[in-house]
Scaffold this motif. Structure first.
Motif, PDB file in Angstrom:
ATOM      1  N   LEU A  43      43.570  39.787  53.316  1.00  0.00           N
ATOM      2  CA  LEU A  43      43.038  38.569  52.703  1.00  0.00           C
ATOM      3  C   LEU A  43      44.194  37.592  52.541  1.00  0.00           C
ATOM      4  O   LEU A  43      44.690  37.349  51.437  1.00  0.00           O
ATOM      5  N   ASP A  44      44.639  37.048  53.686  1.00  0.00           N
ATOM      6  CA  ASP A  44      45.768  36.114  53.651  1.00  0.00           C
ATOM      7  C   ASP A  44      45.303  34.750  53.146  1.00  0.00           C
ATOM      8  O   ASP A  44      44.170  34.346  53.342  1.00  0.00           O
ATOM      9  N   GLY A  45      46.216  34.037  52.547  1.00  0.00           N
ATOM     10  CA  GLY A  45      45.877  32.690  52.067  1.00  0.00           C
ATOM     11  C   GLY A  45      45.709  32.698  50.555  1.00  0.00           C
ATOM     12  O   GLY A  45      45.435  33.722  49.943  1.00  0.00           O
ATOM     13  N   ASP A  46      45.861  31.548  49.984  1.00  0.00           N
ATOM     14  CA  ASP A  46      45.929  31.420  48.521  1.00  0.00           C
ATOM     15  C   ASP A  46      44.540  31.218  47.920  1.00  0.00           C
ATOM     16  O   ASP A  46      43.861  30.253  48.259  1.00  0.00           O
ATOM     17  N   GLY A  80      43.861  30.454  42.326  1.00  0.00           N
ATOM     18  CA  GLY A  80      43.451  30.744  40.945  1.00  0.00           C
ATOM     19  C   GLY A  80      41.978  31.044  40.768  1.00  0.00           C
ATOM     20  O   GLY A  80      41.490  31.087  39.639  1.00  0.00           O
ATOM     21  N   ALA A  81      41.258  31.266  41.840  1.00  0.00           N
ATOM     22  CA  ALA A  81      39.808  31.507  41.728  1.00  0.00           C
ATOM     23  C   ALA A  81      39.539  32.818  41.004  1.00  0.00           C
ATOM     24  O   ALA A  81      40.315  33.761  41.091  1.00  0.00           O
ATOM     25  N   SER A  82      38.413  32.855  40.303  1.00  0.00           N
ATOM     26  CA  SER A  82      38.012  34.077  39.608  1.00  0.00           C
ATOM     27  C   SER A  82      36.735  34.629  40.224  1.00  0.00           C
ATOM     28  O   SER A  82      35.906  33.890  40.753  1.00  0.00           O
ATOM     29  N   VAL A  83      36.617  35.975  40.160  1.00  0.00           N
ATOM     30  CA  VAL A  83      35.429  36.638  40.698  1.00  0.00           C
ATOM     31  C   VAL A  83      34.905  37.619  39.659  1.00  0.00           C
ATOM     32  O   VAL A  83      35.664  38.414  39.103  1.00  0.00           O
ATOM     33  N   LEU A  84      33.616  37.548  39.443  1.00  0.00           N
ATOM     34  CA  LEU A  84      32.947  38.510  38.577  1.00  0.00           C
ATOM     35  C   LEU A  84      32.227  39.502  39.474  1.00  0.00           C
ATOM     36  O   LEU A  84      31.400  39.110  40.295  1.00  0.00           O
ATOM     37  N   VAL A  85      32.592  40.762  39.343  1.00  0.00           N
ATOM     38  CA  VAL A  85      31.959  41.809  40.145  1.00  0.00           C
ATOM     39  C   VAL A  85      30.968  42.559  39.267  1.00  0.00           C
ATOM     40  O   VAL A  85      31.314  42.983  38.157  1.00  0.00           O
ATOM     41  N   LEU A  86      29.759  42.726  39.749  1.00  0.00           N
ATOM     42  CA  LEU A  86      28.726  43.421  38.991  1.00  0.00           C
ATOM     43  C   LEU A  86      28.505  44.808  39.576  1.00  0.00           C
ATOM     44  O   LEU A  86      28.071  44.946  40.722  1.00  0.00           O
ATOM     45  N   GLY A  87      28.838  45.817  38.787  1.00  0.00           N
ATOM     46  CA  GLY A  87      28.664  47.202  39.244  1.00  0.00           C
ATOM     47  C   GLY A  87      29.990  47.812  39.637  1.00  0.00           C
ATOM     48  O   GLY A  87      30.706  47.279  40.477  1.00  0.00           O
ATOM     49  N   ALA A  88      30.343  48.945  38.999  1.00  0.00           N
ATOM     50  CA  ALA A  88      31.604  49.632  39.302  1.00  0.00           C
ATOM     51  C   ALA A  88      31.343  50.894  40.111  1.00  0.00           C
ATOM     52  O   ALA A  88      31.903  51.952  39.858  1.00  0.00           O
ATOM     53  N   GLY A  89      30.457  50.776  41.096  1.00  0.00           N
ATOM     54  CA  GLY A  89      30.343  51.821  42.119  1.00  0.00           C
ATOM     55  C   GLY A  89      31.416  51.590  43.164  1.00  0.00           C
ATOM     56  O   GLY A  89      32.347  50.797  42.968  1.00  0.00           O
ATOM     57  N   LEU A  90      31.304  52.284  44.298  1.00  0.00           N
ATOM     58  CA  LEU A  90      32.371  52.158  45.290  1.00  0.00           C
ATOM     59  C   LEU A  90      32.442  50.761  45.887  1.00  0.00           C
ATOM     60  O   LEU A  90      33.538  50.263  46.165  1.00  0.00           O
ATOM     61  N   ALA A  91      31.297  50.100  46.052  1.00  0.00           N
ATOM     62  CA  ALA A  91      31.325  48.726  46.581  1.00  0.00           C
ATOM     63  C   ALA A  91      32.042  47.805  45.601  1.00  0.00           C
ATOM     64  O   ALA A  91      32.954  47.062  45.976  1.00  0.00           O
ATOM     65  N   GLY A  92      31.636  47.860  44.347  1.00  0.00           N
ATOM     66  CA  GLY A  92      32.219  46.967  43.342  1.00  0.00           C
ATOM     67  C   GLY A  92      33.704  47.221  43.139  1.00  0.00           C
ATOM     68  O   GLY A  92      34.503  46.278  43.028  1.00  0.00           O
ATOM     69  N   MET A  93      34.079  48.495  43.090  1.00  0.00           N
ATOM     70  CA  MET A  93      35.498  48.793  42.849  1.00  0.00           C
ATOM     71  C   MET A  93      36.353  48.460  44.065  1.00  0.00           C
ATOM     72  O   MET A  93      37.514  48.058  43.926  1.00  0.00           O
ATOM     73  N   THR A  94      35.801  48.608  45.274  1.00  0.00           N
ATOM     74  CA  THR A  94      36.525  48.175  46.474  1.00  0.00           C
ATOM     75  C   THR A  94      36.775  46.677  46.413  1.00  0.00           C
ATOM     76  O   THR A  94      37.897  46.195  46.652  1.00  0.00           O
ATOM     77  N   ALA A  95      35.722  45.930  46.074  1.00  0.00           N
ATOM     78  CA  ALA A  95      35.861  44.468  45.973  1.00  0.00           C
ATOM     79  C   ALA A  95      36.904  44.100  44.925  1.00  0.00           C
ATOM     80  O   ALA A  95      37.784  43.262  45.163  1.00  0.00           O
ATOM     81  N   ALA A  96      36.823  44.745  43.772  1.00  0.00           N
ATOM     82  CA  ALA A  96      37.762  44.423  42.685  1.00  0.00           C
ATOM     83  C   ALA A  96      39.196  44.732  43.090  1.00  0.00           C
ATOM     84  O   ALA A  96      40.121  43.932  42.868  1.00  0.00           O
ATOM     85  N   GLU A 119      40.588  44.965  46.100  1.00  0.00           N
ATOM     86  CA  GLU A 119      41.148  44.112  47.149  1.00  0.00           C
ATOM     87  C   GLU A 119      41.266  42.656  46.702  1.00  0.00           C
ATOM     88  O   GLU A 119      42.210  41.962  47.078  1.00  0.00           O
ATOM     89  N   LEU A 120      40.320  42.204  45.891  1.00  0.00           N
ATOM     90  CA  LEU A 120      40.372  40.800  45.436  1.00  0.00           C
ATOM     91  C   LEU A 120      41.534  40.590  44.464  1.00  0.00           C
ATOM     92  O   LEU A 120      42.237  39.575  44.538  1.00  0.00           O
ATOM     93  N   ARG A 121      41.734  41.526  43.572  1.00  0.00           N
ATOM     94  CA  ARG A 121      42.886  41.367  42.672  1.00  0.00           C
ATOM     95  C   ARG A 121      44.183  41.361  43.465  1.00  0.00           C
ATOM     96  O   ARG A 121      45.068  40.547  43.217  1.00  0.00           O
ATOM     97  N   LYS A 122      44.252  42.280  44.454  1.00  0.00           N
ATOM     98  CA  LYS A 122      45.461  42.344  45.284  1.00  0.00           C
ATOM     99  C   LYS A 122      45.702  41.013  46.009  1.00  0.00           C
ATOM    100  O   LYS A 122      46.841  40.600  46.237  1.00  0.00           O
ATOM    101  N   ALA A 123      44.605  40.325  46.351  1.00  0.00           N
ATOM    102  CA  ALA A 123      44.716  39.050  47.076  1.00  0.00           C
ATOM    103  C   ALA A 123      45.000  37.872  46.141  1.00  0.00           C
ATOM    104  O   ALA A 123      45.140  36.736  46.606  1.00  0.00           O
ATOM    105  N   GLY A 124      45.038  38.150  44.832  1.00  0.00           N
ATOM    106  CA  GLY A 124      45.428  37.086  43.910  1.00  0.00           C
ATOM    107  C   GLY A 124      44.307  36.530  43.058  1.00  0.00           C
ATOM    108  O   GLY A 124      44.506  35.565  42.309  1.00  0.00           O
ATOM    109  N   TYR A 125      43.126  37.092  43.153  1.00  0.00           N
ATOM    110  CA  TYR A 125      42.013  36.604  42.338  1.00  0.00           C
ATOM    111  C   TYR A 125      42.102  37.146  40.912  1.00  0.00           C
ATOM    112  O   TYR A 125      42.678  38.219  40.680  1.00  0.00           O
ATOM    113  N   THR A 126      41.472  36.444  40.006  1.00  0.00           N
ATOM    114  CA  THR A 126      41.235  36.951  38.661  1.00  0.00           C
ATOM    115  C   THR A 126      39.883  37.659  38.702  1.00  0.00           C
ATOM    116  O   THR A 126      38.866  37.042  39.014  1.00  0.00           O
TER     117      THR A 126
END
Lengths: 532, 532
Positions: B48-51, B54-70, B72-79
């Motif tokens: 996930l190259d590129g800045d 400061g965008a924020s993401v709300l992920v709904l559900g802490a199953g494998l899909a949600g936790m994968t998203a969380a 990788e998105l945090r690693k890419a710089g999202y809140t």
């Protein structure tokens, strides 16, 4: 003659009786309760009831047969001693790890350079679920087991003259052959050409079965579609989100499969000997030998090379030398002898046995066998090719590449079985090469299946069983004619000597044969002792 | 549209190029180096190259899909923040152990009474080797894997109206069906009835192949002999010493196999989804969820039940309640939302999405699924019947009995999967029963395959997915028509909301589908963010 049938009804007799009296449902329950359907060569924990009256037994060889005999005979009250040629227990139950070294015939010493935790089993490496005796002792002696993977659908089949030398995935050859066979048979069924062989009421069922089993479409054809993809895999696997639909690949034509002769390997995945669930001990096959030695190690005299076996009415005298001080000949005496020395070696020793047994000892050639272990910097077969355990087959002289069935999906180094040759001139040719050359060839040939060999290879070790001093071969190579003529003679108690080992079994080369032969031998020996 | 094809040539494009330029051998090497033959839905670690500015993401559900998203998105710089209904991470990635309890719809609480170390995976329980995304995260997050055994040749096939209700060994049905099919096809080949379909030069090869593959004798017949014994097993297995010759059993007649309909189950052992080498995490499937939670647990708000999802040009507002204090409605806001809530639940919430996406959300029914775990005093399936792992199939309502693929050959208690029902009225009927009744039926029916149930059973637990509050069903049950009409709409980024989860994939019910859908969704979301 059988060990249990004289004194008690066999399980088979019992079942026949139950079947007659109570009908098939009761019989099934009884079979289940008795641990059948098929009858194992293992009759459950051996019972050596009766007083051995202070008798002593000398066991020759501390492989699995010898240690089984020692373990059970001591438990039954015998005085037991055990002579072993090697400096370690186990015999062919053997695992090579970093730092281990051994000298083969001709004097070349190899030292294993594997990283800690990696290993090669030069001898036996798998345990079928129906080898009940091996499993019994693994359980009793706390040997942890993990699955051995014989059929990995994603491993490779390789023919040097097939498909331009490009390896094929096992799953594609397997599914496509079955699909084409199903399509052909469905066609002739529909055309009425099976009317003699298949009853009319079965025809529709046969068509349904072939459709399901062969992944045929509504026209009973095996084609590139989602049905064949579901068994052979897809050119593009299904995914998630957009652009994620699976794309089927084109099946390989039947004619191509037939000409490739890769169907030949499919049999390796169907054989009862190799069927799921197979096992390997966690950490290496020698965990079994070591577990036995925890029980009987105090009885073993290591570095003991037997040079002569004599007997008379009163007992057995075995001459031996300590291989570290070989000038002095020593003697061991006992009332009885259980000899597990491989026939390849025993046939070269002076042994006081009857002519029929001597002829039997001399009658069995030994299979050649070569295994080469190769260490690589990384587990590229998993990382690059999604091959986790199992075996790839090739017509190259290395014959097989087997992937480790442990440590799956982990980083770091790995050891492959880079060649496994049994039987035939090919195995003898490999045996005749110096070890370093065997390893070099395994690397060179293996790179045709896995080009990563060229950059990832680190070190290797090669065991050619015909040059291993304690066996001079891999295992007894029984064929029908010598079996008919000599096998029964080989099994007899000859005066005060009885033989055991995989060579005295119908499961040669398997540890189960070694253990079962020992149990059978000591069972008969014990009855002779308590009945005299 | 695809995540990587816009910026770089896909691996497929690259291969086509190499094939054109350098020929097939070079292409094979490249394929190997690139980790193909078939193309996975997983494209390697997401970049996930590129800045994200400061965008924020709300992920709904802490199953494998949600936790994968969380993750990788945090690693890419999202809140990132994550709302989860349960008090634990994982969702359907779930393992029940002694002491665990849960309440199903209707209010009944079950508490698991398994002995320590034993468990049931009520949801996913196996990981195919080609599920590259799951394997990637297992490796990255240090989740140890061991083989999952789908095909155990010695497990059972059972038809309540076939063979007088007596279970058959899978190996016998499998080998005998293949043998009979081979014999039939060999016969018509010899009779010249395949002359149209098979070229003359292939006929002899086909006969050789059928002989080998079908274990036919020299007359191309499949009969009771050592050849068929080598694939179906023996009535008396080969042994050691005297009286040790193997005795073949009589193959089951083709007509009997066809009428038994047991051929139907053979497909379960051929499907790509279930092919060797499959895996399970050591210790329970939730080892994956727990491993993800070690990375993103600090982002998760547990016990958070989403009640409404609103969006406008500037962002997303999600209303939720704490399930322990449900009177107060709380709000979470973010620039973007990745929603992994199952459609069975999402379709009941007020959600601000376009009409096409709302229609898609409402279009997918959920599969019913029931699993029952049963604890027994001892591992009788191993001790009495030599069944180590794998699955027995039956036409009884329990459908399957699956044996633990771990702790093989050990003493002590064991837990079976005593029923696994998916789809159909049978699963709904089981779901409608109180949990204790589901367990009681599983024990009653299972005893028809394993009479030992009657004396060895200790306790059980039953999960009926349509009554599990956080999913109301097992998984999205896509069929062709809704897939064609709605799937693409379901995948779109709808304003500031994008969906993920197994239901947004071509691999529904599999964890791979959940992770791949999340990677695809956040890849597209990220490009939208960096390009605006």
């Amino acid at each position: 003659m059988h060990s249990e049938s004289a004194s008690a009804p066999s399980r088979r007799d019992l079942l026949a009786l139950i079947g007659t009296v109570a009908g098939s449902a009761a019989m099934y329950e009884a079979m289940t309760a008795l641990g059948l359907a098929s009858e194992s060569g293992y009759k459950g924990p051996i019972k050596l009831d009766g007083d051995p009256k202070g008798a002593s037994v000398l066991v020759l060889g501390a492989g699995l047969a010898g240690m089984t005999a020692a373990l059970e005979l001591r438990k039954a009250g015998y005085t037991v001693q055990l002579l072993e040629f090697n400096s370690r227990p186990g015999g062919r139950n053997w695992t090579l790890r970093g730092g281990d070294s051994f000298v083969e015939l001709g004097g070349i010493r190899q030292t294993c350079e594997f990283e800690q935790g990696l290993y090669l089993n030069p001898g036996p490496w798998r345990i079928p679920y129906h080898h009940r005796a091996v499993l019994h002792y693994c359980r009793q002696l706390n040997v942890a087991l993990e699955p051995f993977n014989q059929l990995n659908h994603n491993a490779l089949l390789h023919g040097s003259r097939a498909f331009g030398g490009r390896p094929q995935r096992i799953r594609e050859i397997k599914a496509d052959f079955q699909g084409h066979v199903s399509e052909l048979l469905a066609k002739v069924t529909q055309q009425g050409k099976l009317d003699e062989a298949v009853a009319k009421e079965d025809k529709e069922l046969l068509l349904q079965a072939l459709k399901s089993w062969g992944a045929l479409d509504r026209d009973f054809a095996y084609r590139a579609n989602l049905l064949s993809g579901d068994v052979r895999g897809f050119a593009k696997e299904p995914g998630g989100g957009l652009d994620a639909a699976p794309v089927p690949g084109e099946p390989i034509a039947l004619s191509e499969i037939l000409k490739s002769r890769m169907w030949f390997y499919l049999r390796n995945f169907a054989l009862h000997e190799f069927q799921t669930t197979m096992f390997q001990p966690v950490g290496g096959m020698d965990m079994i030998g070591k577990a036995f030695a925890r029980e009987v190690g105090d009885l073993i005299r290591y570095d003991a090379k037997v040079t002569r076996i004599q007997q008379n009415d009163r007992g057995v005298t075995v001459s031996w030398v300590d291989t570290k001080t070989p000038d002095a000949t020593l003697e061991a005496v006992a009332d009885w002898c259980v000899c597990t020395i491989p026939l390849s070696i025993l046939s070269q020793l002076p042994v006081d046995v009857s002519a029929p047994m001597k002829a039997a000892i001399d009658a069995v050639p030994y299979m050649p066998g070569v295994k080469v272990g190769l260490q690589f910097k990384r587990r590229f077969w998993e990382e690059d090719e999604a091959i986790y355990g199992g075996i790839s087959y090739t017509d190259l002289p290395i014959r097989q590449i087997a992937y480790p069935n442990t440590g799956y999906n982990q980083s770091g180094r790995g050891v492959l079985l880079g060649a496994y040759l049994t039987g035939g001139p090919n195995a003898f040719e490999f045996t005749s090469l110096p070890p370093a050359e065997r390893v070099a060839r395994a690397v060179e040939f293996g790179a045709q299946l896995h080009p990563q060999y060229r950059t990832e290879y680190e070190n290797g070790i090669a065991v050619a069983w015909h040059r291993v001093p304690f066996t001079l071969g891999c295992a007894g190579a029984w064929t029908d004619a010598p079996r008919a003529q000599h096998y029964s003679n080989l099994c007899q108690i000859d005066g005060r000597i009885v033989l055991a080992g995989e060579h005295v079994s119908w499961i040669p080369a398997w540890q189960e044969g070694a253990i079962l032969s020992a149990l059978d031998a000591i069972g008969r020996l014990h009855r002779r002792v308590v009945n005299t």
